[in-house]
Design a protein around this motif. Structure first.
Motif, PDB file in Angstrom:
ATOM      1  N   ASP A   1      14.094   2.922 -10.514  1.00 32.71           N
ATOM      2  CA  ASP A   1      13.136   2.344  -9.570  1.00 32.71           C
ATOM      3  C   ASP A   1      11.935   3.269  -9.359  1.00 32.71           C
ATOM      4  N   PHE A   2      12.213   4.554  -9.360  1.00 30.33           N
ATOM      5  CA  PHE A   2      11.140   5.540  -9.208  1.00 30.33           C
ATOM      6  C   PHE A   2      10.193   5.462 -10.401  1.00 30.33           C
ATOM      7  N   ALA A   3      10.755   5.418 -11.601  1.00 28.37           N
ATOM      8  CA  ALA A   3       9.945   5.317 -12.816  1.00 28.37           C
ATOM      9  C   ALA A   3       9.147   4.012 -12.830  1.00 28.37           C
ATOM     10  N   ALA A   4       9.756   2.918 -12.393  1.00 22.31           N
ATOM     11  CA  ALA A   4       9.062   1.629 -12.355  1.00 22.31           C
ATOM     12  C   ALA A   4       7.880   1.676 -11.387  1.00 22.31           C
ATOM     13  N   ALA A   5       8.053   2.310 -10.250  1.00 25.91           N
ATOM     14  CA  ALA A   5       6.951   2.429  -9.281  1.00 25.91           C
ATOM     15  C   ALA A   5       5.795   3.212  -9.884  1.00 25.91           C
ATOM     16  N   LEU A   6       6.099   4.286 -10.588  1.00 26.65           N
ATOM     17  CA  LEU A   6       5.047   5.085 -11.211  1.00 26.65           C
ATOM     18  C   LEU A   6       4.371   4.332 -12.352  1.00 26.65           C
ATOM     19  N   SER A   7       5.147   3.586 -13.101  1.00 25.86           N
ATOM     20  CA  SER A   7       4.634   2.901 -14.277  1.00 25.86           C
ATOM     21  C   SER A   7       3.776   1.691 -13.940  1.00 25.86           C
ATOM     22  N   ASN A   8       4.030   1.053 -12.823  1.00 23.92           N
ATOM     23  CA  ASN A   8       3.377  -0.222 -12.523  1.00 23.92           C
ATOM     24  C   ASN A   8       2.274  -0.145 -11.483  1.00 23.92           C
ATOM     25  N   ASN A   9       1.868   1.045 -11.117  1.00 25.52           N
ATOM     26  CA  ASN A   9       0.813   1.199 -10.118  1.00 25.52           C
ATOM     27  C   ASN A   9      -0.237   2.181 -10.604  1.00 25.52           C
TER      28      ASN A   9
ATOM     29  N   SER B   1       8.445  11.050   3.568  1.00 21.76           N
ATOM     30  CA  SER B   1       9.421  11.729   2.717  1.00 21.76           C
ATOM     31  C   SER B   1       9.469  13.204   3.069  1.00 21.76           C
ATOM     32  N   ASP B   2      10.619  13.640   3.516  1.00 24.18           N
ATOM     33  CA  ASP B   2      10.785  15.052   3.826  1.00 24.18           C
ATOM     34  C   ASP B   2      10.976  15.881   2.568  1.00 24.18           C
ATOM     35  N   LYS B   3      11.662  15.295   1.587  1.00 22.80           N
ATOM     36  CA  LYS B   3      11.894  16.013   0.336  1.00 22.80           C
ATOM     37  C   LYS B   3      12.207  15.002  -0.750  1.00 22.80           C
ATOM     38  N   ILE B   4      12.081  15.451  -1.997  1.00 23.32           N
ATOM     39  CA  ILE B   4      12.444  14.637  -3.141  1.00 23.32           C
ATOM     40  C   ILE B   4      13.389  15.446  -4.015  1.00 23.32           C
ATOM     41  N   ASP B   5      14.199  14.751  -4.782  1.00 24.56           N
ATOM     42  CA  ASP B   5      15.141  15.478  -5.638  1.00 24.56           C
ATOM     43  C   ASP B   5      14.444  15.962  -6.901  1.00 24.56           C
ATOM     44  N   ARG B   6      15.165  16.752  -7.664  1.00 24.19           N
ATOM     45  CA  ARG B   6      14.602  17.388  -8.858  1.00 24.19           C
ATOM     46  C   ARG B   6      14.140  16.361  -9.899  1.00 24.19           C
ATOM     47  N   LYS B   7      14.920  15.314 -10.116  1.00 25.32           N
ATOM     48  CA  LYS B   7      14.557  14.311 -11.114  1.00 25.32           C
ATOM     49  C   LYS B   7      13.274  13.582 -10.717  1.00 25.32           C
ATOM     50  N   ALA B   8      13.135  13.243  -9.439  1.00 27.69           N
ATOM     51  CA  ALA B   8      11.908  12.600  -8.965  1.00 27.69           C
ATOM     52  C   ALA B   8      10.714  13.542  -9.137  1.00 27.69           C
ATOM     53  N   SER B   9      10.919  14.810  -8.878  1.00 21.22           N
ATOM     54  CA  SER B   9       9.868  15.803  -9.072  1.00 21.22           C
ATOM     55  C   SER B   9       9.447  15.865 -10.538  1.00 21.22           C
ATOM     56  N   ASP B  10      10.424  15.823 -11.434  1.00 20.34           N
ATOM     57  CA  ASP B  10      10.125  15.834 -12.869  1.00 20.34           C
ATOM     58  C   ASP B  10       9.343  14.589 -13.277  1.00 20.34           C
ATOM     59  N   LEU B  11       9.734  13.434 -12.760  1.00 17.42           N
ATOM     60  CA  LEU B  11       9.027  12.195 -13.085  1.00 17.42           C
ATOM     61  C   LEU B  11       7.583  12.225 -12.574  1.00 17.42           C
TER      62      LEU B  11
ATOM     63  N   ASP C   1       0.800  -1.221   0.000  1.00 14.16           N
ATOM     64  CA  ASP C   1       0.000   0.000   0.000  1.00 14.16           C
ATOM     65  C   ASP C   1       0.835   1.276   0.000  1.00 14.16           C
ATOM     66  N   VAL C   2       1.853   1.347   0.821  1.00  8.24           N
ATOM     67  CA  VAL C   2       2.715   2.529   0.849  1.00  8.24           C
ATOM     68  C   VAL C   2       4.167   2.092   0.683  1.00  8.24           C
ATOM     69  N   ILE C   3       4.949   2.938   0.014  1.00  4.56           N
ATOM     70  CA  ILE C   3       6.365   2.645  -0.181  1.00  4.56           C
ATOM     71  C   ILE C   3       7.178   3.891   0.122  1.00  4.56           C
ATOM     72  N   SER C   4       8.463   3.704   0.332  1.00  9.77           N
ATOM     73  CA  SER C   4       9.334   4.855   0.483  1.00  9.77           C
ATOM     74  C   SER C   4       9.732   5.342  -0.903  1.00  9.77           C
ATOM     75  N   VAL C   5      10.164   6.568  -1.003  1.00 10.46           N
ATOM     76  CA  VAL C   5      10.588   7.124  -2.287  1.00 10.46           C
ATOM     77  C   VAL C   5      11.860   6.405  -2.719  1.00 10.46           C
ATOM     78  N   PRO C   6      11.827   5.758  -3.885  1.00  8.48           N
ATOM     79  CA  PRO C   6      13.029   5.058  -4.356  1.00  8.48           C
ATOM     80  C   PRO C   6      14.183   6.036  -4.595  1.00  8.48           C
ATOM     81  N   SER C   7      15.384   5.593  -4.301  1.00  7.78           N
ATOM     82  CA  SER C   7      16.539   6.477  -4.477  1.00  7.78           C
ATOM     83  C   SER C   7      17.053   6.475  -5.913  1.00  7.78           C
ATOM     84  N   LYS C   8      16.836   5.398  -6.653  1.00  8.57           N
ATOM     85  CA  LYS C   8      17.289   5.311  -8.033  1.00  8.57           C
ATOM     86  C   LYS C   8      16.175   5.770  -8.981  1.00  8.57           C
ATOM     87  N   GLU C   9      16.579   6.500 -10.000  1.00  6.79           N
ATOM     88  CA  GLU C   9      15.614   7.016 -10.967  1.00  6.79           C
ATOM     89  C   GLU C   9      14.836   5.902 -11.659  1.00  6.79           C
TER      90      GLU C   9
END
Length: 132
Positions: free
Chosen positions: A70-78, A86-96, A60-68
């Motif tokens: 993995d982040f894209a895979a989480a967005l694509s498969n859910n 998450s206190d903050k996210i980096d710029r690339k994660a924000s763009d994704l 149900d809930v996951i932590s923000v993946p550190s690798k780009e």
């Protein structure tokens, strides 16, 4: 009834209901829902309840993946992605996240290939993603 199930302040109730309804309307861009508050204000519990209503899944809930990737895979498969604690996210994660909300692709090099790219749709089954 929503007040009994979710810990939402009255001032945010109408927006929260609108957000919930958007999760059920196909082919519209849905804004990112940000749940914030001090410690022990039911943010994770609220997220789990929303996830179970909209996209029941084993995870149900996951932590923000550190690798780009993995982040894209989480967005694509859910259908609905819930990032927790998450206190903050980096710029690339924000763009994704922005690409996922409006629909789009990211590219990466194919495994064991020097020059071949594969495109990953960040829209998954629909375009409903949120983060807090």
């Amino acid at each position: 009834m929503i007040r009994q199930v979710f810990n939402i302040k009255d001032e945010y109730l109408l927006r929260f209901i609108a957000q919930l309804l958007c999760f059920y309307i196909l082919d519209i861009n849905t804004p990112i829902l940000l749940l914030s508050g001090s410690h022990s204000t039911s943010k994770t519990t609220t997220a789990r309840k929303i996830k179970s209503l909209v996209d029941p899944a084993v995870v149900d809930v996951i932590s923000v993946p550190s690798k780009e990737d993995d982040f894209a895979a989480a967005l694509s498969n859910n259908y609905l992605v819930v990032f927790d604690n998450s206190d903050k996210i980096d710029r690339k994660a924000s763009d994704l996240l922005a690409i996922a909300c409006t629909g789009g692709y990211t590219s990466k090099r194919m495994l064991y290939s020097d020059n071949n790219l594969v495109s990953i749709s960040l829209k998954a089954k629909n375009d409903h993603y949120w983060y807090w």
